[in-house]
Design an enzyme around this catalytic site. Sequence first.
Site, PDB file in Angstrom:
ATOM      1  N   ARG A   1       0.821  -1.328   0.049  1.00  0.00           N
ATOM      2  CA  ARG A   1       0.149  -0.118  -0.150  1.00  0.00           C
ATOM      3  C   ARG A   1       0.681   1.223   0.071  1.00  0.00           C
ATOM      4  NH1 ARG A   1      -4.679   0.523   4.444  1.00  0.00           N
ATOM      5  NH2 ARG A   1      -2.812   1.004   5.841  1.00  0.00           N
TER       6      ARG A   1
ATOM      7  N   LYS B   1      -2.386   7.132   1.304  1.00  0.00           N
ATOM      8  CA  LYS B   1      -2.341   7.428   2.771  1.00  0.00           C
ATOM      9  C   LYS B   1      -1.123   8.627   2.951  1.00  0.00           C
ATOM     10  CE  LYS B   1      -2.316   5.048   6.517  1.00  0.00           C
ATOM     11  NZ  LYS B   1      -3.442   5.066   7.334  1.00  0.00           N
TER      12      LYS B   1
ATOM     13  N   GLU C   1     -16.529   6.255   6.004  1.00  0.00           N
ATOM     14  CA  GLU C   1     -15.508   5.548   7.085  1.00  0.00           C
ATOM     15  C   GLU C   1     -15.494   6.466   8.248  1.00  0.00           C
ATOM     16  OE1 GLU C   1     -11.381   5.410   5.737  1.00  0.00           O
ATOM     17  OE2 GLU C   1     -11.569   7.122   4.730  1.00  0.00           O
TER      18      GLU C   1
HETATM   19  N1  PXG Z   1      -9.471   4.771   7.268  1.00  0.00           N
HETATM   20  C1  PXG Z   1      -8.426   5.733   7.384  1.00  0.00           C
HETATM   21  C2  PXG Z   1      -8.681   6.962   7.088  1.00  0.00           C
HETATM   22  C3  PXG Z   1      -7.370   5.457   8.019  1.00  0.00           C
HETATM   23  O1  PXG Z   1      -6.234   6.463   8.025  1.00  0.00           O
HETATM   24  C4  PXG Z   1      -8.279   3.227   8.249  1.00  0.00           C
HETATM   25  C5  PXG Z   1      -9.147   3.438   7.678  1.00  0.00           C
HETATM   26  C6  PXG Z   1      -7.775   1.938   8.614  1.00  0.00           C
HETATM   27  O2  PXG Z   1      -6.960   0.873   7.793  1.00  0.00           O
HETATM   28  P1  PXG Z   1      -5.937  -0.244   8.294  1.00  0.00           P
HETATM   29  O3  PXG Z   1      -5.390  -0.442   7.043  1.00  0.00           O
HETATM   30  O4  PXG Z   1      -5.017   0.272   9.295  1.00  0.00           O
HETATM   31  O5  PXG Z   1      -6.861  -1.237   8.754  1.00  0.00           O
HETATM   32  C7  PXG Z   1      -7.156   4.328   8.359  1.00  0.00           C
HETATM   33  C8  PXG Z   1      -5.589   3.623   9.028  1.00  0.00           C
HETATM   34  C9  PXG Z   1      -3.283   7.281  13.202  1.00  0.00           C
HETATM   35  C10 PXG Z   1      -3.436   6.006  12.039  1.00  0.00           C
HETATM   36  O6  PXG Z   1      -2.144   7.463  13.495  1.00  0.00           O
HETATM   37  C11 PXG Z   1      -4.093   5.837  11.224  1.00  0.00           C
HETATM   38  C12 PXG Z   1      -4.215   4.698  10.585  1.00  0.00           C
HETATM   39  C13 PXG Z   1      -3.417   3.692  10.837  1.00  0.00           C
HETATM   40  C14 PXG Z   1      -2.623   3.833  11.913  1.00  0.00           C
HETATM   41  C15 PXG Z   1      -2.656   4.835  12.581  1.00  0.00           C
HETATM   42  O7  PXG Z   1      -4.387   8.077  13.153  1.00  0.00           O
HETATM   43  N2  PXG Z   1      -5.024   4.646   9.465  1.00  0.00           N
END
Ligand code: PXG
Length: 291
Positions: A50, A150, A183
């Site tokens: 990713r 991201k 989301e």
């Molecule tokens: N939606 C968004 C907008 C994200 O940023 C997820 C869904 C979940 O994705 P994953 O692949 O982690 O299951 C994310 C993930 C943080 C932080 O520090 C944010 C994420 C992951 C880890 C830490 O806020 N985002």
Amino acid sequence: MKIYINGEFVEKEDAKISVFDYGLLYGDGIFEGIKAYNGRIFRLKEHLYRLWASAKAISLTIPVQQKEMEKSIIKTLLINKLSDAYVRLIVTRGCGDLGLDPEKCTTPPSIIIIADNISFYSEEFYDKGIKVISASTRRTRHDSLSPNIKSLNYLNNILAKMEATRGGANEAVMLNHEGFVAECTGDNIFVVKNGILYTPPGSEGALVGITRDAVIELAKNKLKISVKEERITMYNIYTADECFLTGTAAEIVPVISVDSREISDGKPGKLTIKLVREFKNLTRLTGTPIK
Ligand code: PXG
């Protein structure tokens, strides 16, 4: 704590990058949040895939190969003697002048790896569940900036998160420009209705999360529950039997109230609890060994 910056390990106090880095100036860069459990890094390959996809989408060339990045992450965990940890992997555009043109960057992208033993929600939230609100801030349109990138610019999500905190909630549900559920600010959302698990498809403006994928697999293969990736509205959340959020940082968190309406009886749902148990096993037993 030792932080990896561009091939070197430095103490936390010395972990600094230039104020001319586009990551700071414009949020021009990308990141991944990754977790290690019990000496194994959960779905590391998927996170790296990713990251490289995010890089491709913003025309950023990561100056190392995926295998080398994998080794650097492992080394960061080893040096910090961590077997359970949250890993933040960041790649910035590099340093340029004070203009918007990344072609003018004169240094290669910076690679930063931070690993720490932190959890985002307290244990109590997992047992009791959390409160969410619907945010007035809409999720950035996918035709403007894909939520699957991201990027280091999380202002859209931060604005919604502030709404949640100010409204006495823990998280915010973000709708897309059409008013359908996309989301949450850092997590994907699921609801259970009549034994079926629903989550919005990626086309609704959500990041297609790695935890989301794992939960869909567990529901289908382990718990034999049918999963539908369908458009949902706030009505579907208000009237759900169960609701939970998924994300690397959050893992699986039960939601017990939305916009001041209790979900079902206001307690974490049965299916949610089963999925939490299955997910714990999966994270403990699978993943890239830290060695
Ligand atoms: N939606 C968004 C907008 C994200 O940023 C997820 C869904 C979940 O994705 P994953 O692949 O982690 O299951 C994310 C993930 C943080 C932080 O520090 C944010 C994420 C992951 C880890 C830490 O806020 N985002």
